[in-house]
Design an enzyme around this catalytic site. Structure first.
Site, PDB file in Angstrom:
ATOM      1  N   LYS A  12       0.842  -1.204   0.000  1.00 50.32           N
ATOM      2  CA  LYS A  12       0.000   0.000   0.000  1.00 50.32           C
ATOM      3  C   LYS A  12       0.871   1.245   0.000  1.00 50.32           C
ATOM      4  O   LYS A  12       2.043   1.208   0.400  1.00 50.32           O
ATOM      5  CB  LYS A  12      -0.937   0.041   1.212  1.00 50.32           C
ATOM      6  CG  LYS A  12      -0.264   0.058   2.604  1.00 50.32           C
ATOM      7  CD  LYS A  12       0.227   1.392   3.097  1.00 50.32           C
ATOM      8  CE  LYS A  12       0.864   1.324   4.491  1.00 50.32           C
ATOM      9  NZ  LYS A  12       1.715   2.479   4.800  1.00 50.32           N
ATOM     10  N   PRO A  98       9.554  -4.679  -0.292  1.00 50.20           N
ATOM     11  CA  PRO A  98      10.623  -4.414   0.677  1.00 50.20           C
ATOM     12  C   PRO A  98      10.048  -4.320   2.091  1.00 50.20           C
ATOM     13  O   PRO A  98       8.984  -3.748   2.292  1.00 50.20           O
ATOM     14  CB  PRO A  98      11.163  -3.048   0.235  1.00 50.20           C
ATOM     15  CG  PRO A  98      10.691  -2.855  -1.165  1.00 50.20           C
ATOM     16  CD  PRO A  98       9.453  -3.660  -1.344  1.00 50.20           C
ATOM     17  N   ALA A 100       9.781  -3.241   6.107  1.00 50.47           N
ATOM     18  CA  ALA A 100      10.006  -2.048   6.951  1.00 50.47           C
ATOM     19  C   ALA A 100      10.261  -0.805   6.120  1.00 50.47           C
ATOM     20  O   ALA A 100      11.063   0.049   6.473  1.00 50.47           O
ATOM     21  CB  ALA A 100      11.164  -2.283   7.933  1.00 50.47           C
ATOM     22  N   GLY A 101       9.551  -0.680   4.995  1.00 46.99           N
ATOM     23  CA  GLY A 101       9.759   0.457   4.098  1.00 46.99           C
ATOM     24  C   GLY A 101       8.636   1.465   4.107  1.00 46.99           C
ATOM     25  O   GLY A 101       8.720   2.497   3.454  1.00 46.99           O
ATOM     26  N   GLY A 102       7.529   1.154   4.797  1.00 55.22           N
ATOM     27  CA  GLY A 102       6.368   2.040   4.779  1.00 55.22           C
ATOM     28  C   GLY A 102       5.311   1.586   3.799  1.00 55.22           C
ATOM     29  O   GLY A 102       4.345   2.294   3.530  1.00 55.22           O
ATOM     30  N   GLY A 105       3.930  -4.242   3.872  1.00 54.77           N
ATOM     31  CA  GLY A 105       4.050  -5.637   3.432  1.00 54.77           C
ATOM     32  C   GLY A 105       3.743  -6.658   4.523  1.00 54.77           C
ATOM     33  O   GLY A 105       2.986  -7.604   4.301  1.00 54.77           O
ATOM     34  N   GLY A 106       4.303  -6.461   5.714  1.00 54.30           N
ATOM     35  CA  GLY A 106       4.098  -7.411   6.811  1.00 54.30           C
ATOM     36  C   GLY A 106       2.639  -7.474   7.231  1.00 54.30           C
ATOM     37  O   GLY A 106       2.082  -8.560   7.443  1.00 54.30           O
ATOM     38  N   ASP A 139      -2.548  -1.210  10.713  1.00 53.66           N
ATOM     39  CA  ASP A 139      -2.786  -1.194   9.257  1.00 53.66           C
ATOM     40  C   ASP A 139      -3.599  -2.385   8.788  1.00 53.66           C
ATOM     41  O   ASP A 139      -4.006  -2.460   7.625  1.00 53.66           O
ATOM     42  CB  ASP A 139      -1.444  -1.245   8.501  1.00 53.66           C
ATOM     43  CG  ASP A 139      -0.863   0.141   8.271  1.00 53.66           C
ATOM     44  OD1 ASP A 139      -1.586   1.125   8.510  1.00 53.66           O
ATOM     45  OD2 ASP A 139       0.309   0.214   7.857  1.00 53.66           O
TER      46      ASP A 139
HETATM   47  O1  C5P Z   1      -0.319  -0.938  15.615  1.00 54.76           O
HETATM   48  P1  C5P Z   1       1.084  -1.132  15.140  1.00 54.76           P
HETATM   49  O2  C5P Z   1       1.787  -2.245  15.841  1.00 54.76           O
HETATM   50  O3  C5P Z   1       1.172  -1.210  13.646  1.00 54.76           O
HETATM   51  O4  C5P Z   1       1.853   0.209  15.513  1.00 54.76           O
HETATM   52  C1  C5P Z   1       3.252   0.279  15.699  1.00 54.76           C
HETATM   53  C2  C5P Z   1       3.562   1.450  16.627  1.00 54.76           C
HETATM   54  O5  C5P Z   1       3.239   2.686  15.971  1.00 54.76           O
HETATM   55  C3  C5P Z   1       2.729   1.475  17.892  1.00 54.76           C
HETATM   56  O6  C5P Z   1       3.377   0.775  18.915  1.00 54.76           O
HETATM   57  C4  C5P Z   1       2.640   2.949  18.226  1.00 54.76           C
HETATM   58  O7  C5P Z   1       3.802   3.364  18.885  1.00 54.76           O
HETATM   59  C5  C5P Z   1       2.645   3.608  16.876  1.00 54.76           C
HETATM   60  N1  C5P Z   1       1.298   3.966  16.392  1.00 54.76           N
HETATM   61  C6  C5P Z   1       0.684   5.106  16.894  1.00 54.76           C
HETATM   62  N2  C5P Z   1      -0.551   5.461  16.415  1.00 54.76           N
HETATM   63  C7  C5P Z   1      -1.180   4.752  15.464  1.00 54.76           C
HETATM   64  C8  C5P Z   1      -0.560   3.593  14.934  1.00 54.76           C
HETATM   65  C9  C5P Z   1       0.678   3.222  15.425  1.00 54.76           C
HETATM   66  O8  C5P Z   1       1.233   5.786  17.755  1.00 54.76           O
HETATM   67  N3  C5P Z   1      -2.370   5.139  15.015  1.00 54.76           N
END
Ligand code: C5P
Length: 291
Positions: A12, A98, A100-102, A105-106, A139
């Site tokens: 995405k 890729p 951890a690219g934004g 993927g995971g 996500d």
């Molecule tokens: O939910 P997820 O594990 O993908 O989020 C990773 C980290 O990103 C969370 O631990 C949090 O620190 C941060 N996050 C956030 N607000 C969001 C989504 C993620 O602060 N809406």
């Protein structure tokens, strides 16, 4: 019942990503229009005597093959949502996105595991899928839908939008990312102090379907990403100079992307030749699951 179940797990980009207040639970409220791409991992599930995972493909390096992988966690999360024992499965992922690219993927691999399990376990409901997705990551609920969609709350409230017309997309992948990247970038935004509303997302959602370029898009993380990722500002400047177009950050980065007419992608990909990044030309793609 088929021995092996297979599905695609698309990448995405966030067309908009407006990060608001920090909430009492530590997450941030956000408003984001997300869009799935044709670039996809391939995920396969088969019954096994014990849980196992194999990751192959051009971006397999460094991807965990245990419970640290969201796709592995998805099996347990769905079993828990249904109150059943998790079935031992062998998960195979061909990693073309890729890590951890934004590009999500995971999270997308995990959502595809959920969709495949819904074909295999007769007791799966949409409610159980939503509960499992929210437990796996912010996500995740978007990837259960796919296509073009607006995500709000911490990302778990997802409303499908009219499909964006097909666009060309070129991804520029810098050589390095950061450990614990997403949380690190959210913390950098907290230090930055600015809080965004849902302005750009709301306006774009109303105009869809419409053609866009990078100049129509917005990402709060751009305020801090260029400080967090060494060399990213230089890469971004070189890309804008060579292409003459607006280049944007994908999610929390460090991938940068161009979006525009489908026939523009080849020219843009050529313009980036020789820069310190891997280029992937792809396109926007509608939902694999929405009927
Ligand atoms: O939910 P997820 O594990 O993908 O989020 C990773 C980290 O990103 C969370 O631990 C949090 O620190 C941060 N996050 C956030 N607000 C969001 C989504 C993620 O602060 N809406």
């Amino acid at each position: 019942m088929p021995e092996e179940l297979r599905g695609l797990a698309p990448a995405k980009i966030n067309l908009t990503l407006e990060v608001g207040e920090t909430r009492p639970d530590g997450y941030h409220d956000l408003s984001s229009i997300l869009q799935t791409l044709a670039l996809a991992d391939e995920v396969a599930l088969r019954p096994a005597s014990a849980p196992a995972m194999e990751v192959t493909g051009p971006f397999a390096d460094g991807v965990p093959t245990d419970a640290a992988n969201l796709a592995w966690r998805a099996v347990d999360a769905l079993a828990e949502a249904l109150g059943r024992d998790p079935e031992p499965l062998r998960i195979r992922i061909d990693k073309r996105i890729p890590a951890a690219g934004g590009l999500g993927g995971g999270a997308s691999d995990a959502a595809t595991v959920l969709r495949l399990l819904a074909r295999r376990w007769p007791d799966v409901t949409e409610d159980a899928l939503a509960t499992a997705a929210a437990a796996v990551g912010s996500d995740e609920p978007f990837f259960l839908a796919g296509g073009t969609a607006l995500a709000e709350g911490r990302g778990e409230r997802v409303a499908p939008l009219p499909d964006l017309p097909e666009h060309g997309v070129v991804l520029f992948i810098p050589p390095d990312t950061l450990p614990n990247k997403t949380a690190t970038l959210f913390r950098a935004l907290d230090r930055d102090g600015q809080v965004d509303g849902a302005t750009v997302s709301t306006a774009l959602a109303k105009r869809l379907p419409v053609r866009v370029t990078g100049a129509d898009l917005y990402n709060s993380f751009e305020r801090v990403a260029f400080d967090c990722f060494p060399g990213l500002a230089e890469l971004w400047e070189a890309l804008e100079e060579r292409t003459g177009e607006a280049i944007r950050l994908a999610g929390a980065g460090p991938t940068l992307f161009w979006i525009g007419p489908p026939d523009g992608a080849a020219r843009v990909a050529r313009a980036a030749a020789g820069l310190d990044c891997a280029g992937i030309a792809t396109a926007t793609a509608g939902s694999l699951w929405r009927r």
